[in-house]
Each structure stands twice: as structure tokens, then as C-alpha cells.
Motif scaffolding. Structure first.
Motif, short mmCIF file in Angstrom:
data_model
loop_
_atom_site.label_atom_id
_atom_site.label_comp_id
_atom_site.label_asym_id
_atom_site.label_seq_id
_atom_site.Cartn_x
_atom_site.Cartn_y
_atom_site.Cartn_z
N ARG A 148 -4.23 -7.83 -13.52
CA ARG A 148 -3.06 -8.49 -14.13
C ARG A 148 -2.16 -9.11 -13.08
O ARG A 148 -1.39 -10.02 -13.39
N MET A 149 -2.26 -8.64 -11.83
CA MET A 149 -1.43 -9.18 -10.76
C MET A 149 -2.25 -10.00 -9.76
O MET A 149 -1.81 -10.28 -8.64
N ARG A 150 -3.44 -10.41 -10.17
CA ARG A 150 -4.31 -11.16 -9.27
C ARG A 150 -3.71 -12.52 -8.89
O ARG A 150 -3.78 -12.94 -7.73
N TYR A 151 -3.12 -13.20 -9.86
CA TYR A 151 -2.49 -14.50 -9.56
C TYR A 151 -1.34 -14.31 -8.57
O TYR A 151 -1.19 -15.08 -7.62
N PHE A 152 -0.55 -13.27 -8.77
CA PHE A 152 0.55 -12.92 -7.87
C PHE A 152 0.00 -12.75 -6.45
O PHE A 152 0.55 -13.29 -5.48
N ALA A 153 -1.09 -12.01 -6.34
CA ALA A 153 -1.70 -11.75 -5.04
C ALA A 153 -2.21 -13.03 -4.38
O ALA A 153 -2.02 -13.25 -3.18
N ARG A 154 -2.83 -13.88 -5.17
CA ARG A 154 -3.41 -15.11 -4.62
C ARG A 154 -2.34 -16.02 -4.04
O ARG A 154 -2.54 -16.65 -3.00
N VAL A 155 -1.20 -16.11 -4.72
CA VAL A 155 -0.11 -16.96 -4.23
C VAL A 155 0.42 -16.42 -2.90
O VAL A 155 0.65 -17.17 -1.95
N LEU A 156 0.62 -15.11 -2.83
CA LEU A 156 1.11 -14.51 -1.58
C LEU A 156 0.09 -14.67 -0.46
O LEU A 156 0.45 -14.93 0.70
N GLU A 157 -1.19 -14.52 -0.80
CA GLU A 157 -2.24 -14.71 0.21
C GLU A 157 -2.28 -16.16 0.70
O GLU A 157 -2.54 -16.42 1.88
N GLY A 158 -2.02 -17.10 -0.22
CA GLY A 158 -1.99 -18.50 0.15
C GLY A 158 -0.89 -18.81 1.16
O GLY A 158 -0.99 -19.78 1.92
N ALA A 159 0.15 -17.97 1.17
CA ALA A 159 1.25 -18.15 2.12
C ALA A 159 0.97 -17.44 3.44
O ALA A 159 1.76 -17.55 4.39
N GLY A 160 -0.13 -16.68 3.50
CA GLY A 160 -0.50 -16.04 4.76
C GLY A 160 -0.34 -14.54 4.80
O GLY A 160 -0.60 -13.91 5.83
N HIS A 161 0.06 -13.92 3.69
CA HIS A 161 0.22 -12.48 3.66
C HIS A 161 -1.11 -11.80 3.30
O HIS A 161 -1.95 -12.39 2.61
N ALA A 162 -1.29 -10.59 3.75
CA ALA A 162 -2.47 -9.79 3.40
C ALA A 162 -2.10 -8.89 2.23
O ALA A 162 -1.25 -8.01 2.38
N VAL A 163 -2.71 -9.11 1.08
CA VAL A 163 -2.36 -8.39 -0.13
C VAL A 163 -3.48 -7.45 -0.53
O VAL A 163 -4.64 -7.85 -0.64
N LYS A 164 -3.12 -6.19 -0.74
CA LYS A 164 -4.09 -5.15 -1.10
C LYS A 164 -3.79 -4.59 -2.48
O LYS A 164 -2.65 -4.56 -2.92
N ARG A 165 -4.84 -4.14 -3.16
CA ARG A 165 -4.66 -3.43 -4.42
C ARG A 165 -4.29 -1.98 -4.14
O ARG A 165 -4.42 -1.50 -3.02
N TRP A 166 -3.86 -1.29 -5.18
CA TRP A 166 -3.42 0.09 -4.98
C TRP A 166 -4.58 1.08 -4.92
O TRP A 166 -4.38 2.26 -4.73
N GLY A 167 -5.82 0.58 -5.09
CA GLY A 167 -6.99 1.43 -4.92
C GLY A 167 -7.43 2.18 -6.16
O GLY A 167 -8.35 3.00 -6.09
N GLN A 168 -6.81 1.90 -7.29
CA GLN A 168 -7.19 2.54 -8.54
C GLN A 168 -7.27 1.47 -9.63
O GLN A 168 -6.94 0.32 -9.42
N GLY A 169 -7.71 1.87 -10.80
CA GLY A 169 -7.80 0.93 -11.91
C GLY A 169 -6.50 0.88 -12.69
O GLY A 169 -5.44 0.67 -12.13
N PHE A 170 -6.61 1.08 -14.01
CA PHE A 170 -5.43 1.06 -14.86
C PHE A 170 -4.43 2.14 -14.44
O PHE A 170 -4.82 3.23 -14.02
N ASN A 171 -3.17 1.81 -14.59
CA ASN A 171 -2.10 2.77 -14.31
C ASN A 171 -1.74 3.45 -15.62
O ASN A 171 -0.94 2.94 -16.41
N TRP A 172 -2.33 4.61 -15.86
CA TRP A 172 -2.11 5.33 -17.12
C TRP A 172 -0.97 6.34 -17.02
O TRP A 172 -0.87 7.23 -17.85
N GLY A 173 -0.13 6.23 -16.03
CA GLY A 173 1.00 7.13 -15.92
C GLY A 173 0.95 7.98 -14.67
O GLY A 173 -0.03 7.95 -13.91
N VAL A 174 2.00 8.75 -14.48
CA VAL A 174 2.11 9.59 -13.29
C VAL A 174 1.28 10.86 -13.46
O VAL A 174 1.35 11.53 -14.49
N SER A 175 0.49 11.17 -12.45
CA SER A 175 -0.22 12.45 -12.37
C SER A 175 -0.32 12.79 -10.90
O SER A 175 -0.25 11.91 -10.03
N SER A 176 -0.50 14.06 -10.61
CA SER A 176 -0.59 14.46 -9.21
C SER A 176 -1.81 13.83 -8.54
O SER A 176 -1.76 13.40 -7.38
N GLU A 177 -2.92 13.71 -9.29
CA GLU A 177 -4.14 13.12 -8.75
C GLU A 177 -3.94 11.63 -8.47
O GLU A 177 -4.36 11.12 -7.42
#
Length: 261
Positions: free
Chosen positions: A88-117
Motif C-alpha cells: 500500500r506504500m509502494r508508490y510512496f517508496a518509489r517516489v522517495l527512491e527516485g529522489a535518492g533515498h534508500a527505502v526499506k519495508r518493515w520486514g513483515q506483511g500485513f500489520n494486524w496490530g501490536v503483538s510482542s512477536e
């Protein structure tokens, strides 16, 4: 022939049913009289996000954004909002990358809420990116993702350069939004009792910027703007809550913060 054991099956079914009933009970909790929520007209306005992909194709000049090349490239981790995927934030990432920033994902899939894991996985991702790049990371969190960002910065000060939240409900009551019932149903815990220890309003020990919008139909604007002492600066935009993930003004605001000290 020995009879088939049926009690374990019934117990499992009862356990599943009990969990569903518990979550439904959480979702049906009464709405606090003193809670602040956006007007229903603003909530309906969030439906405009459904047309966003089409607008970008049909009206490219007015919906696309090209940022100037940065002089200070940053490493950024984008943290998605509740019930959303990093895509859902891929377009956001692409624009920032186009400006020269290195954009990373948070390393997980859907954010289904807070959990310790889930929080531990996000923390490991932060430390890994920081170690590989050799520099502190900028955390950009949309809605619930901003709560993750703020808490990660509190626990990993040396690994975080700045925190930027977008429509994140970190101030006031955790019920100052139109999503807390849905959150409790999905996450399985009360917004008052997250499964990790957290002082939500407390400001992280790094520069912390809060982007908020009076047009936000999900989170009350005061909850997202915060009070002095809970963030360093609050910046008002004019996008919807869902629009934080793609609106040109939202992306441009984050880009300006990446350039600032």
C-alpha cells in the motif's frame, strides 16, 4: 474397537468459539462519552482513496510527484498502518527512491496490530538495516505504524535518526478515532492494554515529527498532532487518513523532513 475420542475436538471448537466471542465482546464495548472522533462526513470522505490508483493513471500530471534529487540520502523504513500491507506504500517508496533515498519495508506483511512477536520482528529488522547501512535509520510510520516507530525509537535510540508519524493516534485517549473497535476485534486485545509495555504519549528521544490533517476521517486530528512535549513539531496537511500513504503533499512533507537536520 476403541471409541473415537470426541472431547478434544469439542474442546478445540469451544476454544475457537470462546475466542471469537471474546473478540466480538471487545468490538462491542460502549463508546466512551468523552472520546473525540472525526465527523462522519470525514469518514465517508475516506472512500475517495478507492479511486486513487485510477486517478494516478488517468490524470498522471496532477497526481504524480517528482522530487528533486536529494543532497543528503537517508535510509528509511516505512511502517504500514493497521490492516494494511507494505504494498500500500509502494508508490510512496518509489517516489522517495527516485529522489535518492534508500527505502526499506518493515520486514513483515500485513500489520494486524501490536503483538510482542510483531514488535520484536520490527525491532530486529531495524537493527539489521542499521547494521548493514552503518547509519541510524529514519522511521516513517503511517497510523498504527507510527506507534511502532515511536516505541522502536524509545528502545533503540542509537539506531534511529528521526521519527515521522502520519495520522498516528499517539495523544489523548486510545479511543479518539473511528477504528478502535475494529482494531480490538482483529488484534484481540483492548487498546487500553497493549501486549507490550509502552508509554504511548511520551516523546521518543530523537527528533519526532507528527503529520496530521483536519480532513482525517479515521483519527481525530488532535490525537495525531499531539501536544507540546509529545513530539517536536506538528505539521498540518490537507489529505485524508488513507491519503497519507500516497498524497503528493504527504510525500513532499516527508521528503522535506528527510532533508532537515
Amino acid at each position: 474397537m476403541m471409541p473415537r475420542p470426541s472431547i478434544p475436538f469439542r474442546s478445540a471448537a469451544s476454544g475457537v468459539g470462546g475466542e471469537i466471542a471474546r473478540r466480538v465482546g471487545l468490538a462491542r464495548e460502549p463508546w466512551p462519552e468523552d472520546s473525540r472522533t472525526p465527523d462522519w462526513k470525514l469518514l465517508i470522505g475516506e472512500l475517495s482513496a478507492l479511486a486513487e490508483p485510477v486517478k494516478r493513471v488517468v490524470k498522471a500530471p496532477s497526481t504524480r510527484i517528482a522530487l528533486p534529487r536529494t543532497r543528503t540520502p537517508r535510509t528509511v523504513i516505512l511502517l504500514p498502518g493497521f490492516a494494511t500491507h507494505p504494498v500500500r506504500m509502494r508508490y510512496f517508496a518509489r517516489v522517495l527512491e527516485g529522489a535518492g533515498h534508500a527505502v526499506k519495508r518493515w520486514g513483515q506483511g500485513f500489520n494486524w496490530g501490536v503483538s510482542s512477536e510483531r514488535f520484536e520482528a520490527a525491532e530486529l529488522r531495524l537493527l539489521d538495516v542499521c547494521q548493514r547501512t552503518g547509519e541510524p535509520v529514519v522511521l516513517v510510520g503511517w497510523s498504527l505504524g507510527g506507534l511502532f516507530a515511536r516505541e522502536l525509537a524509545k528502545r533503540n535510540r542509537d539506531s534511529v535518526a528521526k521519527v515521522i508519524t502520519m495520522g498516528t493516534p499517539f495523544s489523548g485517549s486510545p479511543r479518539d478515532n473511528n477504528a478502535w473497535r475494529a482494531y480490538q476485534l482483529v488484534a484481540g486485545h483492548s487498546v487500553d492494554s497493549p501486549p507490550i509495555e509502552a508509554d504511548v504519549p511520551a516523546k521518543p528521544p530523537v527528533p519526532t515529527i507528527a503529520l496530521w490533517s483536519p480532513r482525517d476521517g479515521i483519527v481525530h486530528h488532535r490525537a495525531a498532532a499531539g501536544r507540546p512535549g509529545e513530539r517536536d513539531r506538528a505539521i498540518a496537511l490537507r489529505c485524508t487518513h488513507i491519503g497519507f500513504s500516497y498524497a503528493p503533499e504527504s510525500i513532499a512533507a516527508v521528503a522535506r523532513e528527510l532533508e532537515a537536520d
